[in-house]
Design a protein around this motif. Sequence first.
Motif, PDB file in Angstrom:
ATOM      1  N   ILE A   1     -77.562 -79.504  29.158  1.00  0.00           N
ATOM      2  CA  ILE A   1     -75.595 -79.984  29.369  1.00  0.00           C
ATOM      3  C   ILE A   1     -76.290 -81.420  28.621  1.00  0.00           C
ATOM      4  CG2 ILE A   1     -73.689 -80.439  29.725  1.00  0.00           C
ATOM      5  CD1 ILE A   1     -74.485 -77.400  29.596  1.00  0.00           C
ATOM      6  N   CYS A   2     -75.880 -82.076  28.156  1.00  0.00           N
ATOM      7  CA  CYS A   2     -76.148 -83.593  27.313  1.00  0.00           C
ATOM      8  C   CYS A   2     -74.894 -84.059  27.251  1.00  0.00           C
ATOM      9  CB  CYS A   2     -76.652 -83.912  26.186  1.00  0.00           C
ATOM     10  SG  CYS A   2     -78.732 -82.956  26.236  1.00  0.00           S
ATOM     11  N   ASN A   3     -74.836 -85.339  27.176  1.00  0.00           N
ATOM     12  CA  ASN A   3     -73.592 -86.399  27.263  1.00  0.00           C
ATOM     13  C   ASN A   3     -73.916 -86.828  25.590  1.00  0.00           C
ATOM     14  OD1 ASN A   3     -75.107 -88.535  27.054  1.00  0.00           O
ATOM     15  ND2 ASN A   3     -74.916 -89.303  28.940  1.00  0.00           N
ATOM     16  N   ARG A   4     -73.010 -87.684  24.765  1.00  0.00           N
ATOM     17  CA  ARG A   4     -72.883 -87.904  23.291  1.00  0.00           C
ATOM     18  C   ARG A   4     -73.552 -88.339  23.136  1.00  0.00           C
ATOM     19  NH1 ARG A   4     -67.351 -89.338  22.380  1.00  0.00           N
ATOM     20  NH2 ARG A   4     -67.984 -90.310  20.317  1.00  0.00           N
ATOM     21  N   LYS A   5     -75.213 -89.114  24.141  1.00  0.00           N
ATOM     22  CA  LYS A   5     -75.971 -89.860  23.525  1.00  0.00           C
ATOM     23  C   LYS A   5     -77.428 -89.588  23.995  1.00  0.00           C
ATOM     24  CE  LYS A   5     -74.317 -94.940  24.630  1.00  0.00           C
ATOM     25  NZ  LYS A   5     -74.996 -96.276  25.251  1.00  0.00           N
ATOM     26  N   GLN A   6     -76.620 -87.853  24.113  1.00  0.00           N
ATOM     27  CA  GLN A   6     -78.039 -87.215  23.609  1.00  0.00           C
ATOM     28  C   GLN A   6     -79.248 -87.293  25.511  1.00  0.00           C
ATOM     29  OE1 GLN A   6     -78.823 -84.786  21.010  1.00  0.00           O
ATOM     30  NE2 GLN A   6     -76.538 -85.070  21.154  1.00  0.00           N
ATOM     31  N   VAL A   7     -78.602 -88.020  26.621  1.00  0.00           N
ATOM     32  CA  VAL A   7     -78.930 -87.429  27.566  1.00  0.00           C
ATOM     33  C   VAL A   7     -78.487 -86.701  28.771  1.00  0.00           C
ATOM     34  CG1 VAL A   7     -78.934 -89.359  29.831  1.00  0.00           C
ATOM     35  CG2 VAL A   7     -78.771 -90.091  27.255  1.00  0.00           C
ATOM     36  N   VAL A   8     -79.203 -85.724  29.107  1.00  0.00           N
ATOM     37  CA  VAL A   8     -79.588 -84.757  30.437  1.00  0.00           C
ATOM     38  C   VAL A   8     -78.892 -85.403  31.325  1.00  0.00           C
ATOM     39  CG1 VAL A   8     -80.804 -82.740  31.546  1.00  0.00           C
ATOM     40  CG2 VAL A   8     -81.626 -83.649  29.050  1.00  0.00           C
ATOM     41  N   VAL A   9     -77.497 -84.627  31.635  1.00  0.00           N
ATOM     42  CA  VAL A   9     -76.932 -84.552  32.687  1.00  0.00           C
ATOM     43  C   VAL A   9     -76.603 -83.540  33.682  1.00  0.00           C
ATOM     44  CG1 VAL A   9     -75.161 -87.078  31.857  1.00  0.00           C
ATOM     45  CG2 VAL A   9     -74.859 -84.091  31.778  1.00  0.00           C
ATOM     46  N   ALA A  10     -76.727 -82.877  33.292  1.00  0.00           N
ATOM     47  CA  ALA A  10     -77.348 -81.097  33.849  1.00  0.00           C
ATOM     48  C   ALA A  10     -78.485 -80.310  33.171  1.00  0.00           C
ATOM     49  CB  ALA A  10     -76.035 -80.927  33.958  1.00  0.00           C
ATOM     50  N   ALA A  11     -78.712 -79.710  34.017  1.00  0.00           N
ATOM     51  CA  ALA A  11     -79.585 -78.038  33.277  1.00  0.00           C
ATOM     52  C   ALA A  11     -79.888 -76.797  34.083  1.00  0.00           C
ATOM     53  CB  ALA A  11     -81.114 -79.385  33.378  1.00  0.00           C
ATOM     54  N   SER A  12     -80.349 -76.031  33.298  1.00  0.00           N
ATOM     55  CA  SER A  12     -80.622 -74.842  34.114  1.00  0.00           C
ATOM     56  C   SER A  12     -82.201 -75.327  35.387  1.00  0.00           C
ATOM     57  CB  SER A  12     -80.523 -73.880  33.142  1.00  0.00           C
ATOM     58  OG  SER A  12     -81.780 -74.228  32.161  1.00  0.00           O
ATOM     59  N   LYS A  13     -82.678 -74.144  35.616  1.00  0.00           N
ATOM     60  CA  LYS A  13     -83.373 -74.314  36.772  1.00  0.00           C
ATOM     61  C   LYS A  13     -84.801 -74.469  35.943  1.00  0.00           C
ATOM     62  CE  LYS A  13     -80.990 -70.571  38.796  1.00  0.00           C
ATOM     63  NZ  LYS A  13     -80.800 -68.867  40.343  1.00  0.00           N
ATOM     64  N   PRO A  14     -85.481 -74.013  34.953  1.00  0.00           N
ATOM     65  CA  PRO A  14     -86.508 -74.343  35.094  1.00  0.00           C
ATOM     66  C   PRO A  14     -86.569 -75.651  34.268  1.00  0.00           C
ATOM     67  CG  PRO A  14     -85.500 -71.946  33.232  1.00  0.00           C
ATOM     68  CD  PRO A  14     -84.490 -72.657  34.105  1.00  0.00           C
ATOM     69  N   ILE A  15     -85.592 -76.441  33.776  1.00  0.00           N
ATOM     70  CA  ILE A  15     -85.578 -77.346  33.819  1.00  0.00           C
ATOM     71  C   ILE A  15     -85.598 -78.500  34.606  1.00  0.00           C
ATOM     72  CG2 ILE A  15     -84.869 -79.392  31.979  1.00  0.00           C
ATOM     73  CD1 ILE A  15     -85.846 -77.076  30.246  1.00  0.00           C
TER      74      ILE A  15
ATOM     75  N   ASP B   1     -84.866 -86.103  23.350  1.00  0.00           N
ATOM     76  CA  ASP B   1     -86.368 -86.249  22.780  1.00  0.00           C
ATOM     77  C   ASP B   1     -87.248 -85.635  23.972  1.00  0.00           C
ATOM     78  OD1 ASP B   1     -84.385 -86.552  20.117  1.00  0.00           O
ATOM     79  OD2 ASP B   1     -85.464 -88.806  19.928  1.00  0.00           O
ATOM     80  N   LYS B   2     -87.655 -85.931  24.272  1.00  0.00           N
ATOM     81  CA  LYS B   2     -88.849 -85.834  25.553  1.00  0.00           C
ATOM     82  C   LYS B   2     -89.374 -84.866  26.011  1.00  0.00           C
ATOM     83  CE  LYS B   2     -90.704 -88.448  29.701  1.00  0.00           C
ATOM     84  NZ  LYS B   2     -91.368 -88.932  29.035  1.00  0.00           N
ATOM     85  N   MET B   3     -88.035 -83.424  25.668  1.00  0.00           N
ATOM     86  CA  MET B   3     -88.322 -82.239  25.997  1.00  0.00           C
ATOM     87  C   MET B   3     -89.980 -81.683  25.363  1.00  0.00           C
ATOM     88  SD  MET B   3     -86.644 -80.949  27.858  1.00  0.00           S
ATOM     89  CE  MET B   3     -85.878 -81.991  28.913  1.00  0.00           C
ATOM     90  N   LYS B   4     -90.158 -82.369  24.095  1.00  0.00           N
ATOM     91  CA  LYS B   4     -91.070 -82.067  22.891  1.00  0.00           C
ATOM     92  C   LYS B   4     -92.293 -81.913  24.332  1.00  0.00           C
ATOM     93  CE  LYS B   4     -91.702 -86.135  20.447  1.00  0.00           C
ATOM     94  NZ  LYS B   4     -91.219 -86.943  19.314  1.00  0.00           N
ATOM     95  N   GLU B   5     -92.503 -82.829  25.052  1.00  0.00           N
ATOM     96  CA  GLU B   5     -93.090 -83.168  25.632  1.00  0.00           C
ATOM     97  C   GLU B   5     -93.648 -82.316  27.275  1.00  0.00           C
ATOM     98  OE1 GLU B   5     -93.573 -87.135  27.639  1.00  0.00           O
ATOM     99  OE2 GLU B   5     -92.482 -88.433  25.193  1.00  0.00           O
TER     100      GLU B   5
ATOM    101  N   GLN C   1     -87.213 -77.940  37.576  1.00  0.00           N
ATOM    102  CA  GLN C   1     -88.653 -78.417  37.617  1.00  0.00           C
ATOM    103  C   GLN C   1     -88.920 -79.782  37.732  1.00  0.00           C
ATOM    104  OE1 GLN C   1     -89.993 -73.885  37.130  1.00  0.00           O
ATOM    105  NE2 GLN C   1     -88.990 -73.696  38.669  1.00  0.00           N
ATOM    106  N   LEU C   2     -88.691 -80.060  36.397  1.00  0.00           N
ATOM    107  CA  LEU C   2     -89.508 -81.089  35.447  1.00  0.00           C
ATOM    108  C   LEU C   2     -88.980 -82.472  36.355  1.00  0.00           C
ATOM    109  CD1 LEU C   2     -88.616 -79.869  31.611  1.00  0.00           C
ATOM    110  CD2 LEU C   2     -90.720 -79.871  33.170  1.00  0.00           C
ATOM    111  N   PRO C   3     -90.563 -83.115  36.435  1.00  0.00           N
ATOM    112  CA  PRO C   3     -90.053 -84.702  36.925  1.00  0.00           C
ATOM    113  C   PRO C   3     -89.115 -85.513  36.259  1.00  0.00           C
ATOM    114  CG  PRO C   3     -92.026 -84.586  35.508  1.00  0.00           C
ATOM    115  CD  PRO C   3     -91.837 -83.327  35.578  1.00  0.00           C
ATOM    116  N   GLU C   4     -88.527 -86.219  37.069  1.00  0.00           N
ATOM    117  CA  GLU C   4     -86.533 -87.359  36.306  1.00  0.00           C
ATOM    118  C   GLU C   4     -86.139 -86.398  35.157  1.00  0.00           C
ATOM    119  OE1 GLU C   4     -89.485 -90.752  35.938  1.00  0.00           O
ATOM    120  OE2 GLU C   4     -89.788 -90.869  37.922  1.00  0.00           O
ATOM    121  N   TRP C   5     -86.082 -85.007  35.923  1.00  0.00           N
ATOM    122  CA  TRP C   5     -85.067 -84.321  34.529  1.00  0.00           C
ATOM    123  C   TRP C   5     -83.925 -85.258  34.383  1.00  0.00           C
ATOM    124  CZ3 TRP C   5     -80.735 -82.667  35.554  1.00  0.00           C
ATOM    125  CH2 TRP C   5     -79.993 -82.239  36.562  1.00  0.00           C
TER     126      TRP C   5
END
Length: 626
Positions: A230-244, A256-260, A246-250
Amino acid sequence: MMETTLSLNTWKRFVNEGVLDSSRLNKKIMESWYRSRDAQVNPNLDRGRYVLTHDQFHFQKEKNSLLLDMAQPHLERMKPLTKELGMMALLIDPEGYVLYLTGNREVKSEAQKINFVQGVRWTEGEVGTNAIGTALQTGEPIMVTGTEHYSIASHRWSCAAAPIRTDDGTVIGVLDVTCPVDRTHPYMLGMVTSTAYSIERDLSIRLHKDEMELIHCSMDVIETDQPVLICNRKQVVVAASKPIRQLPEWMGMKVDKMKEYGFQIQMEVPMFSNDHGGFIGTCMYLMKTARKEENILNYALSFTKPFYFKGEVGISKSFQRTVDDMKRVAPTDASVYILGETGTGKEVIAQTIHENSSRKHEPFIAVNCGAIPKELMESELFGYVEGAFTGARRQGYKGKFEQANHGTIFLDEIGEIPHSMQVALLRILQERKVTPVGGMKEIPLNIRIIAATHRDLRQLVNEGKFREDLYYRLHVYPIQVPPLRERREDIPYLVRYFCQTHHWNAELPSEFFDRLMEYHWPGNIRELWNVLERFQILSQGGRKESFQILDWLDSFDWNKRCSSSHTEYQKIGVSNHNYSLSLREKIQKEQMIDALQKTKGNVSLAAQLLGVPRSTFYKRLQKFNL
């Protein structure tokens, strides 16, 4: 009244001889003068050169709807003061376009003489040193008076401007107060600075509330084992499901950083506020990327870049292919050839490609080649110099190609241009230079070409009506836009989009959609919009009138209504055993099956994907025996 301390001689010596006594000029103004000179701005320019057309202006306001919403109450409060003091208050977007202008009537009338109007672009690059353009350039409040302006267009004016920023420091617009020099007062700069700060404060509160609403309304969606953002209008993550999670500093991560982490975006669903109705963010469904060769991986991940579409995408596979084509070609500079029937939205496709390209901050000029008289086409496209022919404008005219320089030109109905113009157009495409009618000087062009037509250009070439060499210059990357009859399942989504954009809250019965989806739509989306506008007028009383619409539909001349034949059902992928259901129910069932397949059986995600409440989705599961 405050007199400008800069004499006219100081300006004349600089523009004529390049000589400047730095002790006589504010440092910010001096630096701006040098920038203006280096950009080859004409100091003798007596008016703004580039003003948006009505459609372009409407599109620009839509792009900056948040800025307008936040600033308009403050501008309304400034109205009485600006009228009394003989001033104007203006709101300008980050590209330098005037979105809103209010104030003293006589002053506005004088400003029109220099094209200082709504829709004009007033940057340093256009008119040289001025409060608006220089505030955008430096990101700082500034006041520019009289001959401190670089071009003579503004020498009789005094302006104060302050940038408007978001919490992260991004400039999203400029607030400006302008008046004739003899009405200048030093408090102008303080007025715009304090008002800009008030707008920034309201904006910060609004964005914070939007993020809270985003998180609250997405709680069901993110409780899943599927990767969802779930991203705000600037494409910044504000909420996410369980698999996300688990990532550091999600939290706070850019999409764009998701591709890493080996993810790519499978689908994006825009989210709108229940409070104010505006766009507040995006729900993004991700998928893991297969680890293959680096170049293949990079190609796949290129689709994770934010892609904005002005309109409603729907769910049909035919239009999804069109969207995929737009995503591929938008980041490039390749010429695009759009083929589609009248009313399918070819200009929206062209505008979308432009808005997702590196040229998005430059002009988008649309030209309907079929609407320009043959005898005027050359001067309209290529422009003309002063005295080129009887009736020519005194200072000449900048043609559409030159207006689009550094941006995109959209040549609609390209198949309608006469043979003589085809030769001239081919030369421009080859040389990237244009010579105005009656002129001798070639003007270099840096533009992207997008052409469109509802006719078969290949057939016109075979008939000798269209040059083959020009065809291949235009036909670099073809995009097919499907007619509405081939994407009927998108009609409910298109209707919902129409209702949202026109603030129409009528309760529409299911029979309403059945009738719409049975029709052939020879005029495509344009015809659908026309019909919906008529419906809107008839339904202004609510549910009772909505059912009266059905009576009107029965008497409407659906002269190309589709039959309920086996052939027609095959077109939309409905099998024989579904004949007991209505056409709308058959499409609903197919949509639900598709959504469940995409979400691997997750009912909450499937309901979110289709934009229906989970309770409604469960009822339909039982109804359709799924």
